[in-house]
Design a protein around this motif. Structure first.
Motif, PDB file in Angstrom:
ATOM      1  N   VAL A  75      -3.516  -4.539  14.897  1.00  0.00           N
ATOM      2  CA  VAL A  75      -3.078  -5.915  15.124  1.00  0.00           C
ATOM      3  C   VAL A  75      -2.309  -6.388  13.906  1.00  0.00           C
ATOM      4  CG1 VAL A  75      -3.796  -8.301  15.621  1.00  0.00           C
ATOM      5  CG2 VAL A  75      -5.182  -6.392  16.465  1.00  0.00           C
ATOM      6  N   VAL A  76      -1.214  -7.099  14.104  1.00  0.00           N
ATOM      7  CA  VAL A  76      -0.523  -7.782  13.009  1.00  0.00           C
ATOM      8  C   VAL A  76      -0.440  -9.264  13.377  1.00  0.00           C
ATOM      9  CG1 VAL A  76       1.554  -7.985  11.605  1.00  0.00           C
ATOM     10  CG2 VAL A  76       0.843  -5.736  12.440  1.00  0.00           C
ATOM     11  N   LEU A  77      -0.936 -10.105  12.485  1.00  0.00           N
ATOM     12  CA  LEU A  77      -0.920 -11.550  12.696  1.00  0.00           C
ATOM     13  C   LEU A  77       0.208 -12.189  11.906  1.00  0.00           C
ATOM     14  CD1 LEU A  77      -4.735 -12.393  12.367  1.00  0.00           C
ATOM     15  CD2 LEU A  77      -3.443 -11.844  14.439  1.00  0.00           C
ATOM     16  N   GLY A  78       0.939 -13.089  12.551  1.00  0.00           N
ATOM     17  CA  GLY A  78       1.918 -13.908  11.846  1.00  0.00           C
ATOM     18  C   GLY A  78       1.198 -15.075  11.198  1.00  0.00           C
ATOM     19  N   ILE A  79       1.208 -15.113   9.860  1.00  0.00           N
ATOM     20  CA  ILE A  79       0.458 -16.144   9.147  1.00  0.00           C
ATOM     21  C   ILE A  79       1.421 -17.032   8.360  1.00  0.00           C
ATOM     22  CG2 ILE A  79      -1.556 -14.642   8.965  1.00  0.00           C
ATOM     23  CD1 ILE A  79      -0.899 -14.409   5.927  1.00  0.00           C
ATOM     24  N   PHE A  80       0.931 -18.215   8.020  1.00  0.00           N
ATOM     25  CA  PHE A  80       1.732 -19.177   7.270  1.00  0.00           C
ATOM     26  C   PHE A  80       0.782 -20.119   6.557  1.00  0.00           C
ATOM     27  CE2 PHE A  80       0.705 -20.857  11.347  1.00  0.00           C
ATOM     28  CZ  PHE A  80       0.499 -22.213  11.161  1.00  0.00           C
ATOM     29  N   TRP A  97      -3.071 -18.358  11.269  1.00  0.00           N
ATOM     30  CA  TRP A  97      -2.264 -17.472  12.117  1.00  0.00           C
ATOM     31  C   TRP A  97      -1.932 -18.199  13.424  1.00  0.00           C
ATOM     32  CZ3 TRP A  97      -2.893 -15.253  16.978  1.00  0.00           C
ATOM     33  CH2 TRP A  97      -4.144 -15.462  17.590  1.00  0.00           C
ATOM     34  N   ALA A  98      -0.805 -17.827  14.036  1.00  0.00           N
ATOM     35  CA  ALA A  98      -0.387 -18.511  15.261  1.00  0.00           C
ATOM     36  C   ALA A  98       0.253 -17.587  16.293  1.00  0.00           C
ATOM     37  CB  ALA A  98       0.589 -19.636  14.929  1.00  0.00           C
ATOM     38  N   PHE A  99       0.621 -16.362  15.912  1.00  0.00           N
ATOM     39  CA  PHE A  99       1.218 -15.429  16.862  1.00  0.00           C
ATOM     40  C   PHE A  99       0.925 -14.020  16.371  1.00  0.00           C
ATOM     41  CE2 PHE A  99       4.237 -17.006  13.794  1.00  0.00           C
ATOM     42  CZ  PHE A  99       4.933 -15.896  13.345  1.00  0.00           C
ATOM     43  N   ALA A 100       1.113 -13.013  17.237  1.00  0.00           N
ATOM     44  CA  ALA A 100       0.611 -11.689  16.899  1.00  0.00           C
ATOM     45  C   ALA A 100       1.312 -10.608  17.703  1.00  0.00           C
ATOM     46  CB  ALA A 100      -0.895 -11.624  17.158  1.00  0.00           C
ATOM     47  N   CYS A 101       1.147  -9.387  17.239  1.00  0.00           N
ATOM     48  CA  CYS A 101       1.429  -8.211  18.061  1.00  0.00           C
ATOM     49  C   CYS A 101       0.245  -7.266  17.933  1.00  0.00           C
ATOM     50  CB  CYS A 101       2.741  -7.527  17.670  1.00  0.00           C
ATOM     51  SG  CYS A 101       2.710  -6.608  16.115  1.00  0.00           S
ATOM     52  N   TRP A 102       0.021  -6.450  18.979  1.00  0.00           N
ATOM     53  CA  TRP A 102      -1.076  -5.484  18.899  1.00  0.00           C
ATOM     54  C   TRP A 102      -0.804  -4.266  19.752  1.00  0.00           C
ATOM     55  CZ3 TRP A 102      -2.941 -10.509  20.799  1.00  0.00           C
ATOM     56  CH2 TRP A 102      -3.106 -10.567  22.184  1.00  0.00           C
ATOM     57  N   THR A 103      -1.558  -3.230  19.472  1.00  0.00           N
ATOM     58  CA  THR A 103      -1.387  -1.933  20.107  1.00  0.00           C
ATOM     59  C   THR A 103      -2.369  -1.757  21.260  1.00  0.00           C
ATOM     60  OG1 THR A 103      -3.031  -0.818  18.722  1.00  0.00           O
ATOM     61  CG2 THR A 103      -0.780  -1.004  17.834  1.00  0.00           C
ATOM     62  N   CYS A 123       5.446 -23.248  12.039  1.00  0.00           N
ATOM     63  CA  CYS A 123       4.838 -23.500  13.344  1.00  0.00           C
ATOM     64  C   CYS A 123       4.532 -24.981  13.559  1.00  0.00           C
ATOM     65  CB  CYS A 123       3.540 -22.696  13.495  1.00  0.00           C
ATOM     66  SG  CYS A 123       3.808 -20.919  13.591  1.00  0.00           S
ATOM     67  N   LEU A 124       4.794 -25.437  14.770  1.00  0.00           N
ATOM     68  CA  LEU A 124       4.398 -26.769  15.214  1.00  0.00           C
ATOM     69  C   LEU A 124       3.589 -26.622  16.496  1.00  0.00           C
ATOM     70  CD1 LEU A 124       7.494 -29.148  14.847  1.00  0.00           C
ATOM     71  CD2 LEU A 124       5.299 -29.373  13.687  1.00  0.00           C
ATOM     72  N   ASP A 125       2.400 -27.183  16.517  1.00  0.00           N
ATOM     73  CA  ASP A 125       1.561 -27.151  17.708  1.00  0.00           C
ATOM     74  C   ASP A 125       1.864 -28.387  18.546  1.00  0.00           C
ATOM     75  OD1 ASP A 125      -0.357 -27.058  19.643  1.00  0.00           O
ATOM     76  OD2 ASP A 125      -2.081 -27.162  18.293  1.00  0.00           O
TER      77      ASP A 125
END
Length: 258
Positions: free
Chosen positions: A144-149, A184-190, A241-243
């Motif tokens: 998993v890779v998380l997009g963090i900010f 974190w707010a978005f991701a990719c995974w295997t 990111c804006l929620d």
């Protein structure tokens, strides 16, 4: 980058209770304007179209929306996705126990794919965010890779405890009492994480159904870490990111895109 094909997953089964009453599904709330490919004129642009475009740019040929029954305005609006250059499909939420259970509706369709995941009411300002996540996954072979900010209000997000090399020690789902700056707010995974989540949800289904609480995707990622899966992060700029599922950030997004 891996030759495994890429698919997008978008959970759209929520009630949008933080913004009600609305005249439409929150995923179709218009924010800003975009060019209509047929008329070549500026038209209102709905919030979830930004996420679909991000996924299309990252190479996703297929994107799955997981809907709640009654949210038929979403497929009526997007159709087959051809206007956005992507194939859209729609699945209906089965178990109402939170986002992971919604995502698991797509298990048989995505179990052998690289998944890119995002929330349709979170605007991401980096146009190549998902391509960068996929490159990080290819480089690190992470599950998993998380997009963090760095979050301006960390209490509103799932936050992460980081190692210096970008590995994730822990994910703390909101609400939480920890004081950590990165969310974190978005991701990719295997496929490894897809398989883990599928098995974990089967294991947890009975206890979740009797508890009356919903399970978050952050809690599943934390369980994956505990069970030895490799979770990495990629840091993006503050304010990426804006929620817009909240009235405060929706107001900011409307002003920004006016």
């Amino acid at each position: 980058m891996s030759s495994t094909s890429i698919v997008g997953l978008i959970p759209a089964a929520g009630l949008g209770s933080r913004l009600q009453p609305l005249p439409c599904s929150k995923e179709l709330f218009p924010i800003g304007f975009g060019m209509d490919p047929e008329s070549q004129e500026q038209r209102p642009k709905v919030v979830s179209s930004y996420l679909i475009e991000h996924m299309q740019r990252a190479g996703a040929e297929q994107v799955y929306f997981i809907l709640r029954k009654g949210k038929w305005d979403i497929p009526a609006y997007f159709g087959d996705g051809s206007a956005l250059g992507v194939n859209l499909a729609y699945l209906i939420m089965g178990l109402p126990y939170g986002t992971p259970f919604s995502l698991d509706q797509a298990y048989s369709f995505v179990k052998e794919k690289l998944v890119i995941f995002g929330f349709p009411d979170i605007l991401v300002s980096e146009p190549n965010a998902y391509a960068r996540l996929l490159a990080k996954q290819a480089e690190t072979k992470a599950d998993v890779v998380l997009g963090i900010f760095e979050a301006e209000s960390p209490e509103k997000w799932d936050v992460v405890d980081l190692q210096s090399n970008g590995s994730i020690n822990s994910v703390y789902s909101k609400p939480h009492q920890v004081k950590l700056p990165f969310a974190w707010a978005f991701a990719c995974w295997t496929p490894a994480f897809t398989a883990f989540m599928h098995a974990y949800l089967q294991q947890m289904q009975e206890s979740i159904s009797t508890s009356g609480k919903e399970l978050s995707i952050g809690q599943v990622i934390q369980a994956a870490i505990t069970n030895g899966l490799k979770v990495k992060s990629l840091q993006f700029s503050k304010g990426i990111c804006l929620d817009v599922g909240t009235a405060e950030d929706l107001r900011k997004a409307i002003i920004k895109n006016t």
